[in-house]
Scaffold this active site. Sequence first.
Site, short mmCIF file in Angstrom:
data_model
loop_
_atom_site.label_atom_id
_atom_site.label_comp_id
_atom_site.label_asym_id
_atom_site.label_seq_id
_atom_site.Cartn_x
_atom_site.Cartn_y
_atom_site.Cartn_z
N GLY A 246 4.17 -1.28 -8.26
CA GLY A 246 2.93 -0.47 -7.77
C GLY A 246 3.33 0.88 -6.92
N GLY A 249 2.46 1.81 -0.68
CA GLY A 249 1.42 1.64 0.19
C GLY A 249 0.50 0.85 -0.06
N THR A 250 0.66 0.24 -1.69
CA THR A 250 -0.57 -0.67 -1.88
C THR A 250 -0.47 -2.19 -1.42
OG1 THR A 250 0.95 -0.70 -4.07
CG2 THR A 250 -0.97 0.91 -3.89
N GLY A 251 0.55 -2.49 -0.86
CA GLY A 251 0.68 -3.85 -0.19
C GLY A 251 1.68 -4.46 -0.85
N THR A 253 4.85 -5.08 -0.30
CA THR A 253 5.74 -5.76 1.01
C THR A 253 4.68 -7.05 1.45
OG1 THR A 253 6.89 -3.94 1.09
CG2 THR A 253 7.16 -5.51 2.92
N HIS A 467 -16.30 32.08 -0.26
CA HIS A 467 -15.58 31.49 -1.20
C HIS A 467 -16.01 29.67 -1.19
CE1 HIS A 467 -11.37 30.16 -2.49
NE2 HIS A 467 -11.93 29.14 -2.43
N GLU A 468 -16.46 29.20 0.01
CA GLU A 468 -16.72 27.80 -0.18
C GLU A 468 -18.16 27.68 -0.55
OE1 GLU A 468 -14.67 25.77 0.21
OE2 GLU A 468 -12.94 27.02 1.18
N ASP A 544 -6.84 26.15 -5.41
CA ASP A 544 -7.92 25.92 -6.53
C ASP A 544 -7.13 25.95 -7.80
OD1 ASP A 544 -9.81 25.83 -4.38
OD2 ASP A 544 -10.40 27.92 -4.72
P1 ADP Z 1 4.38 -1.01 -0.29
O1 ADP Z 1 5.25 -2.04 0.33
O2 ADP Z 1 3.50 -1.22 -1.27
O3 ADP Z 1 4.80 0.05 0.13
P2 ADP Z 1 3.19 -2.16 2.40
O4 ADP Z 1 2.92 -3.56 1.85
O5 ADP Z 1 4.36 -2.01 3.23
O6 ADP Z 1 3.05 -1.06 0.99
O7 ADP Z 1 1.86 -1.87 2.95
C1 ADP Z 1 1.96 -1.10 4.24
C2 ADP Z 1 0.53 -1.41 5.13
O8 ADP Z 1 -0.57 -1.06 4.49
C3 ADP Z 1 0.62 -2.83 5.22
O9 ADP Z 1 1.25 -3.37 6.40
C4 ADP Z 1 -1.12 -2.97 5.32
O10 ADP Z 1 -1.30 -2.88 6.77
C5 ADP Z 1 -1.65 -1.90 4.56
N1 ADP Z 1 -2.05 -2.68 3.19
C6 ADP Z 1 -1.45 -2.14 2.09
N2 ADP Z 1 -2.16 -2.83 1.15
C7 ADP Z 1 -3.06 -3.46 1.60
C8 ADP Z 1 -4.01 -4.47 1.18
N3 ADP Z 1 -4.07 -4.63 -0.13
N4 ADP Z 1 -4.73 -5.31 1.97
C9 ADP Z 1 -4.67 -4.89 3.32
N5 ADP Z 1 -3.77 -4.23 3.88
C10 ADP Z 1 -2.79 -3.49 3.16
ZN ZN Z 2 -11.21 27.37 -2.90
MG MG Z 3 7.28 -1.73 0.77
#
Ligand code: ADP
Ligand code: ZN
Ligand code: MG
Length: 648
Positions: A246, A249-251, A253, A467-468, A544
């Site tokens: 994935g 930052g999606t969780g 780890t 513009h905005e 844009d």
């Molecule tokens: P990855 O390994 O996918 O890059 P991490 O697991 O290291 O991401 O996620 C980093 C932080 O983001 C976690 O420590 C947590 O605080 C937050 N986080 C990410 N996904 C979730 C989730 N599904 N639920 C709650 N917190 C999350």
């Molecule tokens: Zn613009």
């Molecule tokens: Mg990770």
Amino acid sequence: MNDKKKGGGGGMKLPPNLLGILMFGLLVSLLLNTLVSLFSTSVVQKDISYNEFLDMVRQDKVEEVQFLSDRYVITPKEEEAADLTLTPIPSPQSIQDIMEQSSGVKSNSDNVSVQYYTGYIYDEDLLPLLNEHNVKYSTPIENKLLNAVWAVITWVMPMILIYVLFMFLMNRMSKGMGGGRGGGFMSFGQSNAKVYVEKKTGVTFDDVAGQEEAKESLMEIVDFLHKPEKYTNIGAKQPKGALLVGPPGTGKTLLAKAVAGEANVAFFSLNGSDFVEMFVGVGASRVRDLFKQANQMAPCIVFIDEVDAIGKSRDGQIGGNDEREQTLNQLLAEMDGFDSSRGVVILAATNRPEILDKALLRPGRFDRRIIVERPDLKGREDILKVHIKKVKTNSDVDLKRVALATSGAAGADLANMVNEAALRAVRFNRQEVMQEDLMEAVEVIVAGKEKKDRIMTEKEKRIVAFHEIGHALATARQKNSQPVQKITIVPRTMGALGYVMQMPEEEHYLMTKDEMLTQITISMAGRVAEEEVFNLQTTGASNDIEQATKMARNMVELYGMSEKFGMMGLSSIENKYLDGRSVTMVSQITEADADKEVAAIISSCYEKAKRIIKNDRPALEELAEFLISKETITGEEFMELLSKYPQS
Ligand code: ADP
Ligand code: ZN
Ligand code: MG
């Protein structure tokens, strides 16, 4: 370099060494103790018979008697001490006696005083006798704790010290041996690899939100680690490994840690890059050691984060990378070699699954793929709930709205947002986080911090405002668009001089062609307003243009939305989970045609934007002036003013 095991490491097996060290430690402790007692004994004790003791009392030679549990300790009067010590000593019985004789530390030296002791005998007449001769007597209260502490200091501490020293030396040695393997003392490979075993990760599935499918798949692994019989009885084999795939930052780890936490087993965590070193063979040996340790700790979870660092496909590289290939081969071999029924589960995470070697993905290795996607609306709300628990909140907080405004954000972004909001609340000296903190935090993540100190000229400010408002008008005057949430001309640190924030009312997973065209038209309207009002073009439209072009190109190349090519795919997406870059699959001639198609879409949208702005010129003027005076206006204020100008 030779990769064979060298014999030299053989003598470093754990058990004999441990014994040796223990013996050595004991010896040193003994020596230390005797030394300590040698120097601390300023009192020389002598054994006398009970009769002699009574005689001494009767002869008034006794100063004081101490009743211990098993003996009397007798302190003679000063003047008596000198000549008494000269009397021959009864047969030596204690270490102290022997020492006194052999070392010649004679009692007539000044700092040594003499005490006598005699065994305890029950004697009713003793106390009256002592009283009669004015002898002091007492029973010291023995301090058990102090004794214990003393024992620890004199016996245990030296042993620990020596043990630590030894370990340190051994590690040094095994590192110095270079190619030699066989693992120094409890070291990992021969280097300082960051292997760590966390007994308790402290993370559970409750801490991971919005990843229900992934959790479900992982539940099975947890269940297996809990009751392997349930699976082995029926003949089912647990998958050896699961690959978490994935965007960052999606969780991923976090999920792996949660598995360990739920299963309540040891958790080996390593980063893929830990394996890749300058020296050939180190990575492979590290893999071997890792699996050896893991087998000893079973049941356990081995988690290899960023596995693409070693698992990169072996072909298609110029020159190749010997070290990585060796490491990968070792990993493949180990994964085949170990028995999953013992309860070792391998998890790995990557955001580039497409570059992994196919051999790694075949059944029997990482045969299970768990997709960890960016969370949807509900998922984002749940993730926010998890993180908002850690901060104090005001009752006006509406996480649903925050979730709506953060389409595309990953869990890590949301966690960060909540923290930003809390920091903002502190900055405003508040005790709790309010909704406005959260919404501002969203903007900080998207656009950067407000840059109030940037001085723009009046002219620039006017241009930005028109513009905005141009964008906002195009939004309001078209169907298929998301409502305006906020318009601002306060510059942001990430480069925006102003922006229109749109807010979806609900989340969509599909986008229609009309919606895409609407979006491109909105992007055009900023520049169009500049041209209409000031008759000039500025650099302010660059973002844009970028957005609009990207969208138009995707329409043509990926989504089959052009007349000319129909449903022909012109490019494919690489790095789906990272930048989502697309690579072209067609000849240059076709590509040139596609470019024309993209240009056509953009110019038709530009014309449409021009019509909208021309038609609404009076509204544009009034709204822009209003924005200039207030700098930031809400969607409602905007719509209220606009309602005076009915759509023509
Ligand atoms: P990855 O390994 O996918 O890059 P991490 O697991 O290291 O991401 O996620 C980093 C932080 O983001 C976690 O420590 C947590 O605080 C937050 N986080 C990410 N996904 C979730 C989730 N599904 N639920 C709650 N917190 C999350
Ligand atoms: Zn613009
Ligand atoms: Mg990770």
